[in-house]
Scaffold this motif. Structure first.
Motif, mmCIF file in Angstrom:
data_model
loop_
_atom_site.group_PDB
_atom_site.id
_atom_site.type_symbol
_atom_site.label_atom_id
_atom_site.label_comp_id
_atom_site.label_asym_id
_atom_site.label_seq_id
_atom_site.Cartn_x
_atom_site.Cartn_y
_atom_site.Cartn_z
ATOM 1 N N SER A 84 38.310 45.282 35.466
ATOM 2 C CA SER A 84 36.488 45.154 35.687
ATOM 3 C C SER A 84 36.458 43.851 34.835
ATOM 4 N N PRO A 85 35.279 43.274 35.389
ATOM 5 C CA PRO A 85 34.753 41.796 34.700
ATOM 6 C C PRO A 85 34.746 41.957 33.127
ATOM 7 N N GLU A 86 34.464 42.978 32.484
ATOM 8 C CA GLU A 86 34.806 43.106 31.001
ATOM 9 C C GLU A 86 36.150 42.974 30.587
ATOM 10 N N GLN A 87 36.825 43.785 31.348
ATOM 11 C CA GLN A 87 38.262 43.667 30.902
ATOM 12 C C GLN A 87 38.865 42.352 31.198
ATOM 13 N N ILE A 88 38.359 41.551 32.179
ATOM 14 C CA ILE A 88 39.070 40.233 32.575
ATOM 15 C C ILE A 88 38.722 39.294 31.320
ATOM 16 N N SER A 89 37.300 39.261 31.062
ATOM 17 C CA SER A 89 36.601 38.407 30.058
ATOM 18 C C SER A 89 37.280 38.694 28.664
ATOM 19 N N ASN A 90 37.664 39.813 28.444
ATOM 20 C CA ASN A 90 38.240 40.262 26.871
ATOM 21 C C ASN A 90 39.670 39.715 27.021
ATOM 22 N N ARG A 91 40.230 39.923 28.137
ATOM 23 C CA ARG A 91 41.790 39.578 28.271
ATOM 24 C C ARG A 91 42.005 37.993 28.188
ATOM 25 N N LEU A 92 40.935 37.304 28.810
ATOM 26 C CA LEU A 92 41.100 35.828 28.703
ATOM 27 C C LEU A 92 41.069 35.552 27.071
ATOM 28 N N LYS A 93 40.394 35.928 26.291
ATOM 29 C CA LYS A 93 40.403 35.414 24.919
ATOM 30 C C LYS A 93 41.916 35.983 24.412
ATOM 31 N N VAL A 94 42.364 36.786 24.649
ATOM 32 C CA VAL A 94 43.630 37.112 24.142
ATOM 33 C C VAL A 94 45.000 36.325 24.777
ATOM 34 N N ASP A 95 44.652 36.332 25.969
ATOM 35 C CA ASP A 95 45.746 35.337 26.715
ATOM 36 C C ASP A 95 45.643 33.779 26.375
ATOM 37 N N HIS A 96 44.526 33.453 26.118
ATOM 38 C CA HIS A 96 44.179 31.992 25.912
ATOM 39 C C HIS A 96 43.406 31.653 24.819
ATOM 40 N N PRO A 97 44.037 31.974 23.414
ATOM 41 C CA PRO A 97 42.919 31.864 22.108
ATOM 42 C C PRO A 97 42.548 30.568 22.070
ATOM 43 N N ASP A 98 43.280 29.572 22.226
ATOM 44 C CA ASP A 98 42.848 28.209 21.892
ATOM 45 C C ASP A 98 42.441 27.436 23.050
ATOM 46 N N ASP A 99 42.005 27.959 24.227
ATOM 47 C CA ASP A 99 41.830 27.239 25.291
ATOM 48 C C ASP A 99 40.199 27.548 25.706
ATOM 49 N N GLU A 100 39.353 26.605 25.218
ATOM 50 C CA GLU A 100 37.847 27.173 25.476
ATOM 51 C C GLU A 100 37.363 26.940 27.065
#
Length: 138
Positions: free
Chosen positions: A97-113
């Motif tokens: 889901s879009p929510e899952q993707i958005s949350n996953r981005l923060k985990v997979d790319h914590p230092d890349d704004e």
């Protein structure tokens, strides 16, 4: 002078002209603001931001400048080809889901704004093709 009533968040040219008239007639900022139905701070900021080099308030220039600097619609982050778009397309193809993707981005790319996108942006890209066109790819 007739009462001028504000119609929205932004000052109209008519309101700016009323401010200029009030200043010429030595009215206080508070009385000008009351007549316009605006907060005194709005009138004070408007006058301070749009004075010429001699300190005179210029309503037509102020209106033109405000229109020029108003935020314009910008392209969605997902409209551009790149790693963020690829990540989102991959997630959608895996039925996330879009929510899952958005949350996953923060985990997979914590230092890349640059790898941040809200779930609302993903939904917009899916359902408003003019903005992102993800629906065609997924």
């Amino acid at each position: 002078m007739d009462e001028v009533v504000g119609t929205g968040r932004l000052l109209s040219l008519q309101e700016r002209l009323a401010i200029a008239d009030g200043l010429v007639n030595f009215e206080s900022m508070r009385s000008i603001a009351a007549r316009l139905g605006r907060p005194a701070s709005t009138v004070t900021r408007e006058v301070a931001a749009h004075r010429d080099e001699r300190g005179r308030y210029m309503p037509h220039r102020a209106h033109r400048d405000a229109a020029d600097t108003r935020a314009r619609p910008k392209a969605s982050k997902l409209a551009r080809v790149g790693p963020l778009r690829e990540y989102v397309v991959d997630g959608l193809s895996r039925k996330l889901s879009p929510e899952q993707i958005s949350n996953r981005l923060k985990v997979d790319h914590p230092d890349d704004e640059s790898m941040r996108v809200s779930h609302e942006t993903i939904y917009q890209a899916l359902y408003f093709q003019a903005r992102g066109g993800l629906k065609r790819e997924v």
